[in-house]
Design a protein around this motif. Sequence first.
Motif, PDB file in Angstrom:
ATOM      1  N   HIS A 187      78.799  97.769-105.658  1.00  0.00           N
ATOM      2  CA  HIS A 187      79.739  98.643-105.005  1.00  0.00           C
ATOM      3  C   HIS A 187      79.063  99.959-104.718  1.00  0.00           C
ATOM      4  N   GLN A 188      77.990 100.155-105.252  1.00  0.00           N
ATOM      5  CA  GLN A 188      77.091 101.496-104.956  1.00  0.00           C
ATOM      6  C   GLN A 188      75.994 101.333-104.116  1.00  0.00           C
ATOM      7  N   LEU A 189      75.793 100.266-103.288  1.00  0.00           N
ATOM      8  CA  LEU A 189      74.927  99.984-102.428  1.00  0.00           C
ATOM      9  C   LEU A 189      75.018 101.021-101.384  1.00  0.00           C
ATOM     10  N   GLU A 190      73.871 101.475-100.852  1.00  0.00           N
ATOM     11  CA  GLU A 190      73.774 102.150 -99.641  1.00  0.00           C
ATOM     12  C   GLU A 190      72.860 101.609 -98.658  1.00  0.00           C
ATOM     13  N   ASP A 191      72.926 101.409 -97.456  1.00  0.00           N
ATOM     14  CA  ASP A 191      72.248 100.947 -96.501  1.00  0.00           C
ATOM     15  C   ASP A 191      71.657 102.218 -95.621  1.00  0.00           C
ATOM     16  N   GLY A 192      70.749 102.024 -94.710  1.00  0.00           N
ATOM     17  CA  GLY A 192      70.136 102.803 -93.933  1.00  0.00           C
ATOM     18  C   GLY A 192      68.998 102.341 -93.363  1.00  0.00           C
ATOM     19  N   ASN A 193      68.680 103.084 -92.090  1.00  0.00           N
ATOM     20  CA  ASN A 193      67.273 102.732 -91.405  1.00  0.00           C
ATOM     21  C   ASN A 193      66.168 102.539 -91.967  1.00  0.00           C
ATOM     22  N   GLY A 194      65.639 101.813 -92.179  1.00  0.00           N
ATOM     23  CA  GLY A 194      64.177 101.627 -93.030  1.00  0.00           C
ATOM     24  C   GLY A 194      64.413 100.745 -94.349  1.00  0.00           C
ATOM     25  N   LEU A 195      65.613 100.468 -94.879  1.00  0.00           N
ATOM     26  CA  LEU A 195      65.829  99.813 -95.863  1.00  0.00           C
ATOM     27  C   LEU A 195      65.968  98.415 -95.474  1.00  0.00           C
ATOM     28  N   THR A 214      66.245  98.121-102.028  1.00  0.00           N
ATOM     29  CA  THR A 214      66.944  99.233-102.853  1.00  0.00           C
ATOM     30  C   THR A 214      67.665  98.141-104.000  1.00  0.00           C
ATOM     31  N   ILE A 215      67.738  98.989-105.139  1.00  0.00           N
ATOM     32  CA  ILE A 215      68.033  97.951-106.253  1.00  0.00           C
ATOM     33  C   ILE A 215      69.190  98.872-106.946  1.00  0.00           C
ATOM     34  N   LYS A 216      70.401  98.108-107.363  1.00  0.00           N
ATOM     35  CA  LYS A 216      71.575  98.689-107.840  1.00  0.00           C
ATOM     36  C   LYS A 216      72.107  97.591-108.960  1.00  0.00           C
ATOM     37  N   SER A 217      72.627  98.281-109.952  1.00  0.00           N
ATOM     38  CA  SER A 217      73.006  97.404-111.178  1.00  0.00           C
ATOM     39  C   SER A 217      74.590  97.048-110.773  1.00  0.00           C
ATOM     40  N   ASN A 218      75.211  97.981-109.927  1.00  0.00           N
ATOM     41  CA  ASN A 218      76.700  97.782-109.298  1.00  0.00           C
ATOM     42  C   ASN A 218      76.548  97.521-107.799  1.00  0.00           C
ATOM     43  N   ILE A 241      68.755  94.233-103.694  1.00  0.00           N
ATOM     44  CA  ILE A 241      68.940  93.529-104.934  1.00  0.00           C
ATOM     45  C   ILE A 241      69.821  93.907-106.051  1.00  0.00           C
ATOM     46  N   VAL A 242      70.832  93.032-106.472  1.00  0.00           N
ATOM     47  CA  VAL A 242      71.812  93.542-107.460  1.00  0.00           C
ATOM     48  C   VAL A 242      71.937  92.299-108.386  1.00  0.00           C
ATOM     49  N   PRO A 243      72.741  92.251-109.465  1.00  0.00           N
ATOM     50  CA  PRO A 243      72.949  91.340-110.262  1.00  0.00           C
ATOM     51  C   PRO A 243      74.454  90.767-109.863  1.00  0.00           C
ATOM     52  N   GLN A 244      74.572  89.462-109.786  1.00  0.00           N
ATOM     53  CA  GLN A 244      76.096  88.857-109.304  1.00  0.00           C
ATOM     54  C   GLN A 244      77.145  89.656-110.245  1.00  0.00           C
TER      55      GLN A 244
END
Length: 130
Positions: free
Chosen positions: A86-94, A80-84, A98-101
Amino acid sequence: MFAHERARHLGFTEAVVNNASGDAVLLPDGSGRPFAFGSWVPIAARGVAAEPDLRERIKKVWKTDLFLSSTEKARFAAATIKSNWHQLEDGNGLRVAIVPQALDLPAGYQRWNSLHLIALPDPDGFMGLF
């Protein structure tokens, strides 16, 4: 590329499955047998509606933005890729995020919930990468 939420109608899913080797597998986090890539990814491509048909270990694989693979395209991991971050979500299968610092997240590797989190050294939010 998978990106069901934004690009499901552009043929990305079919291209990914067709480009994988015939014996390709999807490697979710944890232990147990990997999943046959070509048979499970088309199901996951239906998005959240596919969750009842997905095995427990890959319930959220439909949220994949990018599949990472080996050079021989035999093993795939869902990212999963997010620019923020704080908006990451995990879950089974992921498996990978990848995010920027960020000010509160230094560049580098760490675990975040069930994900292997990679923060890339780009304080401008991926702009330097493109």
